[in-house]
Design a protein around this motif. Structure first.
Motif, mmCIF file in Angstrom:
data_model
loop_
_atom_site.group_PDB
_atom_site.id
_atom_site.type_symbol
_atom_site.label_atom_id
_atom_site.label_comp_id
_atom_site.label_asym_id
_atom_site.label_seq_id
_atom_site.Cartn_x
_atom_site.Cartn_y
_atom_site.Cartn_z
ATOM 1 N N MET A 106 -18.496 30.407 -89.047
ATOM 2 C CA MET A 106 -17.379 29.329 -89.098
ATOM 3 C C MET A 106 -17.883 28.327 -88.256
ATOM 4 S SD MET A 106 -15.192 29.874 -91.409
ATOM 5 C CE MET A 106 -14.115 29.074 -90.884
ATOM 6 N N PHE A 122 -13.269 38.632 -94.478
ATOM 7 C CA PHE A 122 -11.529 37.799 -94.090
ATOM 8 C C PHE A 122 -13.120 36.653 -93.937
ATOM 9 C CE2 PHE A 122 -10.726 41.826 -93.060
ATOM 10 C CZ PHE A 122 -9.317 41.142 -93.482
ATOM 11 N N LEU A 123 -14.402 36.526 -93.565
ATOM 12 C CA LEU A 123 -15.067 35.585 -93.650
ATOM 13 C C LEU A 123 -15.121 34.430 -94.817
ATOM 14 C CD1 LEU A 123 -17.422 33.255 -92.032
ATOM 15 C CD2 LEU A 123 -19.000 35.296 -93.046
ATOM 16 N N LYS A 133 -13.010 34.444 -97.457
ATOM 17 C CA LYS A 133 -11.842 33.690 -97.910
ATOM 18 C C LYS A 133 -12.008 32.751 -97.115
ATOM 19 C CE LYS A 133 -7.461 34.313 -99.431
ATOM 20 N NZ LYS A 133 -7.006 32.677 -98.757
ATOM 21 N N GLU A 134 -11.700 32.556 -95.902
ATOM 22 C CA GLU A 134 -11.590 31.470 -94.892
ATOM 23 C C GLU A 134 -12.705 30.543 -95.281
ATOM 24 O OE1 GLU A 134 -9.765 29.039 -92.048
ATOM 25 O OE2 GLU A 134 -9.686 30.952 -92.827
ATOM 26 N N ALA A 145 -11.476 28.848 -98.433
ATOM 27 C CA ALA A 145 -10.040 28.059 -98.509
ATOM 28 C C ALA A 145 -9.881 26.634 -97.467
ATOM 29 C CB ALA A 145 -9.119 28.641 -97.021
ATOM 30 N N ARG A 146 -11.049 26.438 -96.744
ATOM 31 C CA ARG A 146 -11.235 25.052 -95.925
ATOM 32 C C ARG A 146 -11.346 23.575 -97.143
ATOM 33 N NH1 ARG A 146 -16.300 25.755 -91.919
ATOM 34 N NH2 ARG A 146 -15.275 26.416 -90.138
ATOM 35 N N LYS A 163 -0.674 40.016 -98.009
ATOM 36 C CA LYS A 163 -0.943 38.805 -96.901
ATOM 37 C C LYS A 163 -0.730 40.192 -95.904
ATOM 38 C CE LYS A 163 -1.306 35.061 -94.087
ATOM 39 N NZ LYS A 163 -0.937 36.176 -92.306
ATOM 40 N N THR A 203 -5.777 35.368 -103.345
ATOM 41 C CA THR A 203 -6.110 33.854 -103.790
ATOM 42 C C THR A 203 -5.647 33.917 -105.294
ATOM 43 O OG1 THR A 203 -8.262 34.378 -102.221
ATOM 44 C CG2 THR A 203 -8.606 31.916 -104.604
#
Length: 461
Positions: free
Chosen positions: A217, A238-239, A241-242, A245-246, A358, A428
């Motif tokens: 990240m 989580f990584l 997904k983030e 999502a960016r 969520k 997602t």
């Protein structure tokens, strides 16, 4: 190349090419059509050609053309009055289907760290070769294997027969070693894309990894559409997904090694049908990032308001030419459609489902397994008591909740079964409204089976 329906060689027999660019035996497509199946079995795009009857002469089907870069998305409204006298509705966003297939600049970041040993690397190799075989000369591909380092196998090249053969040979001998540096892979993708002097209709980075990288990240690079696939239960969901999502990209989860080919195939289908990116919808001042939008896709944004009170909508996105587009609309809040009540309510329940998933993922991450279960049970009870409980969408939501509850029996089961990854992938898929049910974003079961059969038959896996 083989027909993905019957798995036999296409050879010199009569063939038909769908608007999405996939090619099959004409007789195989006719056989599907007789039973009412009119969607491409590889990417689910509607067949955009008239399907002839048995015995008719074979049609002269032209090759697919590049998509028109400035195609506009369409806005419309559906609304109904609730029992409490409120106005409940959905903003409908739609991309009309056209008989075109976009060209794609695709960078695949393939994890070849030591943890990918065994069947994982075997299936990854064959998945990459399957992907290479599906691309056309209008597409450009760069494969970047990464572990502690990331080095492209070759520059971004058009997928003509010569380049396909060379790249497939390189992928056939990929080996595993070292750790997982996702940050290095992202930097490599950035260098590849920054070196371009020309651009295709769509650009996508596909990241495939089963590992973790706490520094990823911190990688300060801006990339276009990034789609991440988590392999197995040990990756950092989580990584990934983030990271996706960016850019408004997708996160999908391949819970078993056998689903790696299906996931790669579905990602390719999404890449070659993308018609808009960075899609943002603002309804009554509340903005939602839709992300990427695919050919023929319909998206529903639920809202509620007072009857007669105007509802304003603003839409912004980038078309395939990279041009910023916008549209504005206003609904008078008076015109009602009672026949749409179940559809509207089902998407209200979808919104409730996403919030519950969520909350459940967040609570489980903090160790509150009981709270995570309660959030899903409460949501399930609400959906089952709703007016739209009998709809196909609500049935799939309840099925998803039941499947996720099975993973939440205890902390050990949750982690071993990839509970967090499954929950995030469900978020997602429902947020972007690409798929429902346990198929998640990697495909419906039909597409997964077709892709797996094609890989197995071609490569003997």
């Amino acid at each position: 190349m083989d027909c993905a329906i019957c798995l036999a060689e296409l050879g010199g027999t009569t063939r038909i090419t769908a608007g999405c660019g996939h090619t099959f035996h004409l007789a195989c497509v006719q056989g599907l059509a007789v039973h009412g199946h009119t969607l491409c079995p590889q990417c689910r795009a509607p067949f955009s050609v008239l399907l002839p009857r048995a015995g008719d002469p074979a049609p002269d089907v032209p090759p697919a053309r590049a998509v028109v870069a400035n195609r506009a998305l369409q806005l419309s409204f559906l609304c109904t009055e609730t029992e409490t006298g409120k106005c409940a509705g959905v903003v409908v966003l739609h991309a009309p289907h056209e008989d075109h297939r976009v060209g794609v600049d695709l960078v695949v970041l393939a994890d070849v760290s030591g943890s990918m040993v065994g069947r994982k690397i075997t299936l990854l190799r064959e998945s990459l070769r399957f992907l290479i075989g599906e691309l056309t000369p209008r597409d450009r591909l760069c494969v970047v294997p990464f572990n502690d380092h990331a080095t492209p196998l070759a520059p971004l090249k058009p997928m003509n027969d010569e380049n396909k053969a060379a790249l497939a040979a390189e992928c056939r001998v990929l080996d595993v070693r070292g750790g997982t540096d996702i940050g290095a892979a992202l930097l490599a993708a950035h260098r590849v894309l920054s070196a371009r002097r020309s651009f295709n209709d769509t650009t996508m980075v596909l990241l495939l990894s089963d590992g973790q990288d706490n520094d990823a990240m911190r990688t300060a690079v801006t990339l276009p559409l990034v789609c991440c696939v988590g392999i197995g239960s040990d990756h950092d969901a989580f990584l990934l997904k983030e990271l996706s999502a960016r850019s408004g990209g997708t996160f999908a989860y391949a819970p078993s090694d056998a689903l790696i080919p299906a996931t790669v195939g579905a990602a390719l289908g999404a890449a070659t049908s993308t018609v808009a990116t960075e899609v943002r919808l603002k309804v009554k001042g509340e903005e939602e990032l839709v992300g990427a939008f695919t050919d023929g896709q319909t998206f529903y944004h639920p809202f509620s308001s007072d009857v007669g009170l105007p509802v304003t909508v603003a839409l912004t996105y980038k078309d395939n030419g990279g041009n910023a587009r916008e549209a504005h609309a206003e609904f008078d809040g008076v015109t009602m459609s009672e026949t749409s009540a179940d559809l509207i309510d089902s998407h209200m329940q979808r919104r409730l489902f996403m919030r519950a998933i969520k909350s459940s993922v967040d609570m489980a991450r903090g160790g509150d397994m009981a709270g995570a279960r309660d959030a899903l049970r409460s949501c399930k009870e609400t959906i089952e008591a709703s007016r739209s409980a009998a709809t196909e969408l609500c049935a799939s939501l309840v099925a998803d909740l039941n499947a996720q509850l099975e993973r939440l029996v205890d902390s050990r089961t949750y982690h071993q079964s990839g509970g967090a990854a499954t929950g995030l992938a469900r978020m997602t898929s429902h947020t972007m409204q690409r798929a429902t049910g346990d198929g998640l974003l990697y495909a419906t079961q039909t597409v997964a089976d077709a892709t797996q059969r094609a890989v197995d038959a071609t490569q003997g896996v």
